[in-house]
Design a protein around this motif. Structure first.
Motif, PDB file in Angstrom:
ATOM      1  N   GLY A  98      54.664  -7.996  36.782  1.00  0.00           N
ATOM      2  CA  GLY A  98      54.363  -6.696  37.341  1.00  0.00           C
ATOM      3  C   GLY A  98      53.942  -5.661  36.320  1.00  0.00           C
ATOM      4  N   ARG A  99      53.786  -6.032  35.089  1.00  0.00           N
ATOM      5  CA  ARG A  99      53.434  -5.073  34.043  1.00  0.00           C
ATOM      6  C   ARG A  99      51.913  -4.921  33.932  1.00  0.00           C
ATOM      7  N   VAL A 100      51.520  -3.672  33.667  1.00  0.00           N
ATOM      8  CA  VAL A 100      50.105  -3.353  33.500  1.00  0.00           C
ATOM      9  C   VAL A 100      49.969  -2.468  32.269  1.00  0.00           C
ATOM     10  N   PHE A 101      49.012  -2.768  31.411  1.00  0.00           N
ATOM     11  CA  PHE A 101      48.754  -1.932  30.242  1.00  0.00           C
ATOM     12  C   PHE A 101      47.844  -0.789  30.661  1.00  0.00           C
ATOM     13  N   LEU A 102      48.293   0.445  30.439  1.00  0.00           N
ATOM     14  CA  LEU A 102      47.531   1.614  30.873  1.00  0.00           C
ATOM     15  C   LEU A 102      46.793   2.307  29.743  1.00  0.00           C
ATOM     16  N   GLY A 103      47.187   2.084  28.525  1.00  0.00           N
ATOM     17  CA  GLY A 103      46.579   2.802  27.407  1.00  0.00           C
ATOM     18  C   GLY A 103      47.291   4.130  27.207  1.00  0.00           C
ATOM     19  N   SER A 104      47.213   4.643  26.006  1.00  0.00           N
ATOM     20  CA  SER A 104      47.999   5.835  25.662  1.00  0.00           C
ATOM     21  C   SER A 104      47.546   7.080  26.409  1.00  0.00           C
ATOM     22  N   ASP A 105      46.247   7.275  26.589  1.00  0.00           N
ATOM     23  CA  ASP A 105      45.752   8.468  27.280  1.00  0.00           C
ATOM     24  C   ASP A 105      46.215   8.481  28.733  1.00  0.00           C
ATOM     25  N   LEU A 106      46.028   7.372  29.426  1.00  0.00           N
ATOM     26  CA  LEU A 106      46.434   7.306  30.826  1.00  0.00           C
ATOM     27  C   LEU A 106      47.946   7.408  30.964  1.00  0.00           C
ATOM     28  N   THR A 107      48.673   6.797  30.055  1.00  0.00           N
ATOM     29  CA  THR A 107      50.134   6.887  30.073  1.00  0.00           C
ATOM     30  C   THR A 107      50.576   8.337  29.903  1.00  0.00           C
ATOM     31  N   SER A 108      49.964   9.050  28.988  1.00  0.00           N
ATOM     32  CA  SER A 108      50.293  10.467  28.773  1.00  0.00           C
ATOM     33  C   SER A 108      50.007  11.289  30.027  1.00  0.00           C
ATOM     34  N   ARG A 109      48.877  11.062  30.627  1.00  0.00           N
ATOM     35  CA  ARG A 109      48.519  11.788  31.848  1.00  0.00           C
ATOM     36  C   ARG A 109      49.501  11.490  32.962  1.00  0.00           C
ATOM     37  N   LEU A 110      49.856  10.217  33.119  1.00  0.00           N
ATOM     38  CA  LEU A 110      50.800   9.804  34.148  1.00  0.00           C
ATOM     39  C   LEU A 110      52.168  10.435  33.903  1.00  0.00           C
ATOM     40  N   GLU A 111      52.621  10.441  32.671  1.00  0.00           N
ATOM     41  CA  GLU A 111      53.913  11.038  32.335  1.00  0.00           C
ATOM     42  C   GLU A 111      53.913  12.543  32.590  1.00  0.00           C
ATOM     43  N   ALA A 112      52.789  13.206  32.344  1.00  0.00           N
ATOM     44  CA  ALA A 112      52.693  14.645  32.610  1.00  0.00           C
ATOM     45  C   ALA A 112      52.810  14.920  34.108  1.00  0.00           C
ATOM     46  N   ILE A 113      52.154  14.106  34.912  1.00  0.00           N
ATOM     47  CA  ILE A 113      52.260  14.262  36.367  1.00  0.00           C
ATOM     48  C   ILE A 113      53.684  13.983  36.823  1.00  0.00           C
ATOM     49  N   ALA A 114      54.293  12.960  36.261  1.00  0.00           N
ATOM     50  CA  ALA A 114      55.673  12.616  36.610  1.00  0.00           C
ATOM     51  C   ALA A 114      56.602  13.790  36.310  1.00  0.00           C
ATOM     52  N   ARG A 140      55.816  16.989  36.129  1.00  0.00           N
ATOM     53  CA  ARG A 140      55.532  18.117  37.031  1.00  0.00           C
ATOM     54  C   ARG A 140      56.034  17.858  38.443  1.00  0.00           C
ATOM     55  N   THR A 141      55.975  16.615  38.899  1.00  0.00           N
ATOM     56  CA  THR A 141      56.319  16.305  40.292  1.00  0.00           C
ATOM     57  C   THR A 141      57.751  15.854  40.485  1.00  0.00           C
ATOM     58  N   GLY A 142      58.387  15.418  39.414  1.00  0.00           N
ATOM     59  CA  GLY A 142      59.740  14.880  39.555  1.00  0.00           C
ATOM     60  C   GLY A 142      59.764  13.466  40.095  1.00  0.00           C
ATOM     61  N   ILE A 143      58.602  12.823  40.132  1.00  0.00           N
ATOM     62  CA  ILE A 143      58.483  11.429  40.564  1.00  0.00           C
ATOM     63  C   ILE A 143      58.308  10.582  39.320  1.00  0.00           C
ATOM     64  N   SER A 144      59.019   9.481  39.239  1.00  0.00           N
ATOM     65  CA  SER A 144      58.937   8.670  38.020  1.00  0.00           C
ATOM     66  C   SER A 144      57.513   8.145  37.808  1.00  0.00           C
ATOM     67  N   ALA A 145      57.171   7.972  36.541  1.00  0.00           N
ATOM     68  CA  ALA A 145      55.853   7.429  36.204  1.00  0.00           C
ATOM     69  C   ALA A 145      55.661   6.059  36.831  1.00  0.00           C
ATOM     70  N   GLU A 146      56.726   5.262  36.877  1.00  0.00           N
ATOM     71  CA  GLU A 146      56.646   3.924  37.476  1.00  0.00           C
ATOM     72  C   GLU A 146      56.322   4.014  38.963  1.00  0.00           C
ATOM     73  N   ASP A 147      56.979   4.952  39.677  1.00  0.00           N
ATOM     74  CA  ASP A 147      56.690   5.115  41.108  1.00  0.00           C
ATOM     75  C   ASP A 147      55.275   5.625  41.335  1.00  0.00           C
ATOM     76  N   LEU A 148      54.851   6.581  40.508  1.00  0.00           N
ATOM     77  CA  LEU A 148      53.482   7.084  40.637  1.00  0.00           C
ATOM     78  C   LEU A 148      52.462   5.970  40.424  1.00  0.00           C
ATOM     79  N   ALA A 149      52.681   5.160  39.399  1.00  0.00           N
ATOM     80  CA  ALA A 149      51.759   4.058  39.109  1.00  0.00           C
ATOM     81  C   ALA A 149      51.756   3.051  40.247  1.00  0.00           C
ATOM     82  N   ALA A 150      52.938   2.721  40.768  1.00  0.00           N
ATOM     83  CA  ALA A 150      53.016   1.765  41.872  1.00  0.00           C
ATOM     84  C   ALA A 150      52.287   2.297  43.103  1.00  0.00           C
TER      85      ALA A 150
END
Length: 87
Positions: free
Chosen positions: A6-22, A24-34
């Motif tokens: 179930g693992r996916v490599f996102l790259g550092s830029d996308l990971t940073s963006r995802l973590e920033a959204i997480a 702001r929203t209070g939703i885990s990065a893993e849930d957002l990605a899923a």
């Protein structure tokens, strides 16, 4: 499915963006990605189903000429205008 599958490599830029959204929203990065992956897979499946339906129509002879399609569109537009455009 193993955890590794179930693992996916996102790259550092996308990971940073995802973590920033997480953050702001209070939703885990893993849930957002899923959620994002599920939305994408659902969309691709819907597109593929439409293509399959279209190919089945062609195979079954359920097609119209370009002139027939244009005439149908012309009639629909005319009916829409006559009906006040509320359709």
């Amino acid at each position: 499915m193993s955890d590794e599958a179930g693992r996916v490599f996102l790259g550092s830029d996308l990971t940073s963006r995802l973590e920033a959204i997480a953050e702001r929203t209070g939703i885990s990065a893993e849930d957002l990605a899923a959620r994002a992956v599920k939305m994408y897979v659902d969309q691709i499946e819907e597109i593929q189903a439409g293509i399959d339906r279209g190919l089945a129509d062609v195979k079954a002879g359920r097609t119209v000429t370009m002139d027939e399609a244009r005439e149908t569109i012309r009639k629909l537009r005319s009916d829409h205008i006559k009906g006040g455009g509320n359709h």
